[in-house]
Design an enzyme around this catalytic site. Structure first.
Site, PDB file in Angstrom:
ATOM      1  N   LYS A 128      13.721  34.589 -39.081  1.00 39.27           N
ATOM      2  CA  LYS A 128      14.330  34.687 -37.754  1.00 39.27           C
ATOM      3  C   LYS A 128      13.763  35.912 -37.058  1.00 39.27           C
ATOM      4  O   LYS A 128      13.632  36.978 -37.667  1.00 39.27           O
ATOM      5  CB  LYS A 128      15.851  34.803 -37.923  1.00 39.27           C
ATOM      6  CG  LYS A 128      16.652  34.779 -36.632  1.00 39.27           C
ATOM      7  CD  LYS A 128      18.150  34.844 -36.954  1.00 39.27           C
ATOM      8  CE  LYS A 128      19.024  34.763 -35.733  1.00 39.27           C
ATOM      9  NZ  LYS A 128      20.467  34.800 -36.092  1.00 39.27           N
TER      10      LYS A 128
ATOM     11  N   SER B 236      26.188  32.303 -37.444  1.00 38.29           N
ATOM     12  CA  SER B 236      24.834  31.990 -36.986  1.00 38.29           C
ATOM     13  C   SER B 236      23.880  31.482 -38.061  1.00 38.29           C
ATOM     14  O   SER B 236      22.782  31.042 -37.743  1.00 38.29           O
ATOM     15  CB  SER B 236      24.214  33.208 -36.301  1.00 38.29           C
ATOM     16  OG  SER B 236      24.777  33.359 -35.033  1.00 38.29           O
TER      17      SER B 236
ATOM     18  N   SER C 229      23.018  31.241 -33.895  1.00 37.00           N
ATOM     19  CA  SER C 229      21.800  31.688 -33.242  1.00 37.00           C
ATOM     20  C   SER C 229      20.540  31.501 -34.081  1.00 37.00           C
ATOM     21  O   SER C 229      19.449  31.587 -33.552  1.00 37.00           O
ATOM     22  CB  SER C 229      21.932  33.164 -32.874  1.00 37.00           C
ATOM     23  OG  SER C 229      22.072  33.948 -34.048  1.00 37.00           O
TER      24      SER C 229
END
Ligand SMILES: [Mg+2]
Ligand SMILES: [Zn+2]
Lengths: 95, 492, 480
Positions: free
Chosen positions: B79, B178, B154
């Protein structure tokens, strides 16, 4: 707990975010909506409840007093939007 | 089976047995990524050269008979809110559009030390603020199961990459769900470790007391493997526990005791999609059939979790994001040189941040500002304690808690962007674990009639990730939801 | 004066650790800009702070030395404000649970003791340095982050000080304490000791004080005293004219010797303090406090009183000797070696030793004359006399040699040989019959003349005591 245009302007300044008039209006509406939802917390009596300030039970975490190498100045300054003579350069700051 | 469809553990096995080279794995994967990236848009940055040279390095190690690490030759996606030395790290924000960190995050260093191959950096909601990955400043990632849907957020890029076989495994970060929520929307396994299990050093902070890095993988064994690598003490994170890390992989298939599973009423009530509810009920039956006891449970303060979260998370975020000011790094507004410093800050931040980030900074500063601290921040900190107590009480009675990961399956792109509050409420089942600091795992437990994955969440005691993994593995052994792959035959 | 005045002081002292508070960068002063910085102290995305153990211990020691109450735990908070020298745009500081609260410092003004209350003592991180180009039309400022993250102790008094003299005494005594306990080098020229003052005035006898004026960035004690004197008169003048004193923050303009209003808009001080989630609290048990107490030496005020009592020296002299803990130690080491002559040792140290230290701009630890050497010299004084002893002392400082060898080398020993002195005095008496007669007739200073003549002949080396006796005897008994 009402949030008006003045409050939005005040916190936008605290936040250092320039807002257009249109944005002020939108954020005012959205924040009011969220704050209204957050009012839910007032249903709870928390007078005798301790706040939970930390997400762990850890305490007394230290590092030894020891020198470690710094980053090279070139590497540091390469990150910066503006620099001169080894310094970071910013718009004039008046005291 | 094509190479890229393998799990991380399998591909590692084939590489270390010299049945395939790491280079071949990377090349095949890159080919697949390049084919599907235009459709899914998971990556913000692909490090093709870096990945290939690392692959060659590992192949060389193997041909020389040298020892290799736990993740030898496994291409991993990260990420884009974790710092990678020399590789752009943007947080999906314009303010860090060209930021190249001079250091590696702790987890990045760990996976490199175990010979993993970092294939690229994945898309996310800007600064991890969001539940749909629509808040990225650069692109919208699509759900591989239905490209009209969001992948969740996210860590949407990481979840979609794993789901679409565009990475063998991925790292995400979980502040309010997330990791677990996008894993559930994309049919992956996703784990949020106990707060303090994994070092946050190098994870670009959203909300420091809630953030935790976790694995997103194709199956439970891979999650155990990646957790094994990233867990443990770090001298650079004061909040990282100095506890020994158990072996998560050995005995993962053995569950000795009869377990008591808590089923919290509040997570099965109004607002829960009926298909998800019935998938969960079926799942619980599987556990019962395997000897577990179900215990009806109440977590009375969890209904206040979202409200609590949006004060604490935004308060911390407003301060964490103050450093993006155009002085030392990142974007600086091109204003005329005679403008003053305050204007430089305000313009830089106005240009650099997207609306969701601005909204949360404003909200956080409001909650902390003079006259409001007690009513908001302090109040929320107290309610947070009540929520934590709910879990502590529950874990006196049960070994773990099972509930849905999300109240609905993945929703349509654009559906909730104009109503922030509605978007916030989609994290209603995942947020409590972050507030309490306990671990939680999401695993696939079915599909909706529209073919979208359904996630089941297992919550555990502090540092009891091992039990969560065993519970998850038991379910996986009894079902084949995790083996289904999205078709990905849509055209761009 | 018509008005009463109350003043309070915030003191910032950089702690003398080798590395910064939250990272391993050096704290060395005076390096090239931005050569002592790393991802952590630059506040790069993703970094986290980990507390320097020594810095915390130093702060605890200071809090105890300043008589603070020590809570069960100390925790850290974020103070949020934007300034280009503050890397994260928040300062990690303390607000809710400081290391020390409710302490005090006893000061002495005109021989009178007064207690100044300390509101709190807390630990925080230093900011970087902002440099404004000299040319006024340059439209930029420069930032150097070498100082950013240096551990900083903040000591906040209650508004307890009522006169400039009290402020001066407080600053001196506080500085002495910090030096004594070894937590800060307090070098004002390097910015490691700085002050912020607050002052308000009211009519004598009035119950309510007027608006408070704060003065920031005071880099020396002199500046504090000057600006407070200036403010007392400025505010007094305003009140005389019936005008209002504005509540504001001002700066001291050293060049023009005036205070002026800060030009940056005051942001209503909305610092939005909240607990620092990246650090964990520090629990302090009694054992830790007790062990820290053991490391705190006798503090200057106590030492001064003890010196007066124990060594029978004046309060002033005791004050001078205890100004520097190492000087006090030097004095006591001398006294121990010499036993009885504490008054004389005190004089030597205050007059001769300090003069030499000042001239050479060195401190007592670097001084070549050890306590043993000084004591030996003073013993020799009885044989060589005061004047020569002073000469020998200078020579000792210059060469590092001891008194005995200098006296031997330079043949400075006194002439005490009675036979030799008999011969010389006989000669003097013979050559100065008039003086001898004068003395016999009762003119006392005639003897001094004769002593002087003898000294001349011996180049000052004659032992004055023996010489005097011989002369007296010779004159009264007549030639043998
Ligand atoms: Mg301060
Ligand atoms: Zn540093």
């Amino acid at each position: 707990m009402d949030i008006g245009l003045k409050e939005i302007e005040y916190i936008a300044n605290l936040s250092r975010i320039a807002l257009t008039d249109e944005e002020k209006k939108t954020f005012k509406k959205q924040l009011a909506n969220i704050l209204d939802y957050i009012k839910k917390l007032n249903e709870l009596d928390t007078d005798t409840v301790e706040p939970m300030a930390y997400a762990t039970d850890l305490k007394n975490v230290f590092r030894k007093e020891e020198l470690t190498p710094s980053l090279s100045r070139q590497k540091i300054l390469n990150l910066s939007p503006s620099n001169v003579n080894g310094f970071f350069k910013v718009p004039k700051v008046i005291e | 089976m094509l190479l890229h469809e393998l799990t991380a553990s399998k591909v590692r096995e084939r590489i270390t047995k010299r049945e395939v080279t790491a280079q071949e794995v990377v090349e095949e994967l890159l080919e697949w990524i390049n084919l599907k990236e235009p459709l899914i848009k998971t990556y913000l940055c692909l490090d093709e050269d870096g990945a290939l040279s690392k692959a060659k390095e590992i192949d060389e190690k193997l041909s020389n008979g040298n020892k290799v690490g736990l993740l030898a030759g496994v291409p991993i996606a990260i990420k884009d809110n974790m710092c990678t030395a020399g590789v752009k790290t943007t947080c999906a924000s314009k303010i860090l559009e060209n930021f190249i960190p001079p250091y590696d995050a702790f987890v990045v260093k760990r996976i490199k030390d175990e010979d993993a191959i970092i294939i690229g950096k994945t898309n996310l909601d800007e600064f991890a603020m969001g539940s749909s990955t629509e808040n990225s400043a650069f692109q919208i990632t699509r759900n591989p199961w239905d490209i009209d849907c969001i992948p969740g957020g996210s860590s949407g890029g990481s979840a979609a990459a794993v789901s679409a076989d565009m990475a063998f495994m991925a790292l995400g970060s979980d502040t309010g769900g997330s990791v677990r929520q996008p894993a559930s929307f994309c049919g992956d396994v996703g784990l949020k470790p106990t707060y303090g299990r994994v070092s946050r050093y190098g994870l670009i902070a959203f909300a420091s007391s809630l953030d935790q890095i976790g694995p997103i993988t194709k199956d439970v064994l891979d999650t155990a493997l990646l957790l094994q690598v990233i867990s443990g003490h770090d001298n650079f994170d004061s909040t990282c526990a100095a506890l020994d890390v158990p072996n998560y992989i050995s005995d993962i298939d053995r569950l000795d005791d009869v377990l008591k599973i808590g089923v919290p009423r509040e997570f099965f009530g109004e607002g829960l999609n009926t298909e998800i509810k019935s998938a969960l009920m079926d799942a619980l039956k599987i556990y019962e059939a395997n000897g577990a006891k179900l215990v009806d449970l109440s977590l009375p303060h969890c209904e206040y979790a979202v409200a609590t979260y949006y004060i604490i998370a935004t308060a911390e975020a407003s301060s964490n994001l103050a450093r993006y000011d155009g002085v030392r790094y990142g974007h600086r507004s091109r204003l005329s040189s005679d403008s003053n410093i305050v204007d430089m800050y305000s313009q830089t931040r106005a240009e650099g941040f997207g609306n969701e980030v601005k909204r949360r900074i404003l909200l956080g500063n409001y909650a902390l500002s003079t006259g409001y601290y007690e009513a908001y921040y302090l109040k929320a900190s107290k309610v947070r304690n009540l929520i934590k107590n709910d879990f502590e009480d529950a874990f006196k009675k049960v070994d773990c808690i099972i509930c849905p990961t999300c109240p609905t399956p993945a929703f349509k792109i654009g559906e909730r962007v104009t109503e922030p509050l509605e978007m916030y409420l989609s994290d209603i089942y995942t947020i409590p674990a972050n507030l309490a600091g306990i671990p939680g795992i999401s695993i696939p437990c079915g599909f909706t009639s529209a073919g979208l994955p359904i996630g089941m969440q297992i919550l555990g005691k502090y540092f009891d990730e091992r039990k969560l993994l065993k519970m998850a593995k038991l379910f996986e052994n009894e079902t084949d939801f995790h083996l289904k792959r999205p078709k990905l035959n849509q055209q761009v | 004066m018509k008005y009463e005045v109350v003043m309070g002081l915030e003191t910032h002292a950089e702690l003398n650790t080798v590395s910064k508070l939250f990272c391993g960068c050096s704290t060395k002063f005076g390096s090239e800009p931005n050569t002592q910085a790393c991802p952590i102290c630059l506040g790069l995305p993703g970094v986290l702070p980990v507390m320097n153990e020594r810095a915390f211990e130093h702060s605890l020691k200071a809090a105890i030395a300043l008589n603070c109450e020590i809570g069960r735990f100390a925790s850290f908070d974020r103070k949020n404000y934007y300034y280009p020298d503050l890397p994260k745009n928040y300062q990690i500081s303390q607000s809710y649970f400081n290391i020390g609260n409710n302490g005090y410092v006893d000061i002495v003004v005109k021989g009178k003791k007064k207690r100044i209350d300390i509101h709190n003592v807390h630990l925080e991180e230093e900011a970087g340095k902002l440099i404004h180009p000299e040319k006024s039309d340059d439209d930029y400022s420069l930032v150097d982050f070498n100082r950013a993250g240096v551990p900083l102790l903040e000591i906040v008094t209650e508004p307890d000080m009522r006169s400039i003299e009290e402020v001066e005494s407080y600053m001196q005594i506080l500085r002495n304490i910090l030096l004594y306990i070894g937590v800060s080098d307090c070098k004002m020229q390097e910015g490691s000791l700085r002050f912020e003052a607050s002052i308000s005035l009211c009519e004598k006898g009035a119950k309510v004080y007027g608006n408070r004026v704060e003065i920031k960035n005071l880099n020396s004690m002199k500046a504090v005293l000057k600006v407070l004197a200036y403010e007392i008169s400025r505010q007094g003048d305003l009140l005389d004219k019936g005008k209002e004193v504005l509540m504001e923050t001002r700066l001291w303009d050293e060049v023009n010797a005036v205070s002026r209003r800060m030009r940056t808009k005051e942001e209503a001080h909305d610092y939005r303090y909240f607990p620092e989630p990246d650090l964990v609290p520090v629990w302090i048990d009694q054992k830790w406090i007790d062990e820290t107490k053991k490391t705190i030496p006798e503090l200057p005020v106590n030492k001064r009183q003890r010196f007066v009592k124990e060594y029978l020296i004046s309060d002033y002299d005791a004050g001078v000797l205890t100004e520097d803990i190492f000087l006090a130690d030097y004095f006591e080491a001398c006294v121990k070696l010499a036993r009885n002559s504490s008054k004389e040792l005190s004089n030597w140290i205050i007059n001769d030793v300090l003069r030499e230290l000042n001239e050479r701009k060195i401190n007592i630890q670097e001084f070549t004359v050890t306590p043993k050497m000084l004591v030996e010299l003073i013993k020799e004084k009885s044989t060589v006399g005061n004047a020569i002893a002073k000469e020998v002392f200078i020579e000792m400082v210059n060469t590092g040699k001891n008194a005995q060898s200098i006296i031997n080398e330079k043949n400075l020993a006194q002439l005490s040989d009675v036979d030799e002195l008999n011969t010389i005095t006989a000669n003097v008496i013979e050559k100065n019959p008039k003086a001898v007669e004068d003395y016999k007739r009762g003119k006392k200073n005639a003897l001094a003349f004769l002593i002087g003549q003898t000294m001349k002949m011996t180049k000052g080396k004659a032992n004055p005591k023996i010489l005097t006796e011989i002369l007296k005897e010779k004159i009264t008994t007549g030639p043998k």
